[in-house]
Design an enzyme around this catalytic site. Structure first.
Site, mmCIF file in Angstrom:
data_model
loop_
_atom_site.group_PDB
_atom_site.id
_atom_site.type_symbol
_atom_site.label_atom_id
_atom_site.label_comp_id
_atom_site.label_asym_id
_atom_site.label_seq_id
_atom_site.Cartn_x
_atom_site.Cartn_y
_atom_site.Cartn_z
ATOM 1 N N SER A 158 -28.850 -53.076 0.238
ATOM 2 C CA SER A 158 -29.867 -54.283 -0.071
ATOM 3 C C SER A 158 -28.831 -55.595 -0.530
ATOM 4 O O SER A 158 -28.089 -55.136 -1.480
ATOM 5 C CB SER A 158 -30.928 -53.957 -1.056
ATOM 6 O OG SER A 158 -31.620 -55.019 -1.777
ATOM 7 N N TYR A 172 -33.000 -50.460 -9.349
ATOM 8 C CA TYR A 172 -32.600 -50.798 -7.926
ATOM 9 C C TYR A 172 -31.292 -51.410 -7.819
ATOM 10 O O TYR A 172 -30.730 -50.877 -6.732
ATOM 11 C CB TYR A 172 -33.894 -51.337 -7.616
ATOM 12 C CG TYR A 172 -33.773 -51.572 -5.987
ATOM 13 C CD1 TYR A 172 -34.317 -50.491 -4.981
ATOM 14 C CD2 TYR A 172 -33.536 -52.735 -5.476
ATOM 15 C CE1 TYR A 172 -34.378 -50.626 -3.852
ATOM 16 C CE2 TYR A 172 -33.498 -52.893 -4.043
ATOM 17 C CZ TYR A 172 -33.949 -52.008 -3.153
ATOM 18 O OH TYR A 172 -33.726 -52.122 -1.637
#
Length: 271
Positions: A158, A172
């Protein structure tokens, strides 16, 4: 003249390749399954949610693909080895791994229990490592058995592996940074064997989890516009924006690319 110069599109030909895709109940996993099915791959699909798994498997079989569907998450070494064994039993080999499974858990650090942090790290990092381990062992064995060498491992990162986020993304961001490091390390480790290891790193793209950001209301517009000020392309991502990078990294076209993080982000990380 090289055959590939005569027919450059053959570089992207994955027909007949055997691909394992984890997490097909998610937006990227489902897309990966459909793209590789339409491209002629034989598929082993996994997901923890059986209803979604069955739906994606049917879509792929309807497209003409041979499919083995397994209702499991890659949560242990034994399960990952079972997935690879199922691929070998059904199709005889493993050529491609796409790890699309994972999770997020948004919380301020002061309010987040350690167990929740570790759960995100396990889903995004440990399970990616376990699948990469199981598949690379099989890919290496295939080379030793005279079936050819090499393989393609595609992990899911990501833009948050590179950039922080102010809204409770410590777990995350940390997990995706770890995926980036794993991609680079495995790219170096496995590169000499012919196995490439790369990652796709999108910014926000449309999925069931982010659908609210695409809605026509003041809250969605505020959040969306905050992102768009950083995206040179002037829009958020669509699932199909990940299709090209996936096919590139899963095919011969990317043979000279390994340990690479491919940002599918409209230029978000460039500015």
């Amino acid at each position: 003249m090289s055959d590939y110069l005569k027919n450059p599109l053959s570089l992207f030909d994955v027909k007949g390749k055997v691909a394992i895709i984890t997490g097909v109940s998610g937006a990227f996993g489902a897309l990966a399954a459909q793209i590789l099915a339409a491209s002629g791959c034989k598929l082993v699909l996994t997901a923890g949610k059986k209803t979604e798994l069955d739906a994606v498997a049917k879509t792929c079989t309807d497209a003409g693909a041979e499919v083995e569907a397994l209702n499991v998450r890659p949560s242990s070494e034994a399960i990952c080895e079972q997935v690879v064994a199922a691929a070998v039993k059904r199709f005889g080999k493993v050529d491609i791994l796409v790890v699309a499974s994972g999770k997020n858990d948004v919380s301020k650090i002061t309010e987040m229990a350690p167990e929740r942090f570790l759960d995100v790290m396990d889903a995004n990092v440990t399970q990616s490592w376990l699948m990469a381990k199981a598949c690379s062992k099989q890919m290496l064995a295939q080379g030793q058995n005279g079936q050819g060498t090499g393989g393609k491992i595609v992990l899911m990162s990501s833009a948050r592996g590179l950039l922080g986020h102010p809204a409770g993304y410590t777990a995350y961001c940390a997990s995706k940074s770890a995926v980036d490091g794993m991609t680079k390390a495995l790219g170096c480790e496995l590169g000499p064997t012919g196995i490439t290891v790369n990652a796709i790193a999108p910014t926000v793209f449309r999925s069931p989890l982010t659908a609210w950001m695409f809605e026509d209301n003041d809250n969605a517009k505020t959040v969306r516009n905050g992102f768009l000020t950083r995206v040179p392309k002037g829009r958020l991502g669509e699932a199909e924006d990940l299709a090209g990078p996936l096919l590139f990294l899963a095919s011969k076209a990317s043979d000279f690319y390994t340990g690479h993080i491919l940002y599918a982000d409209g230029g978000y990380t460039a500015g």
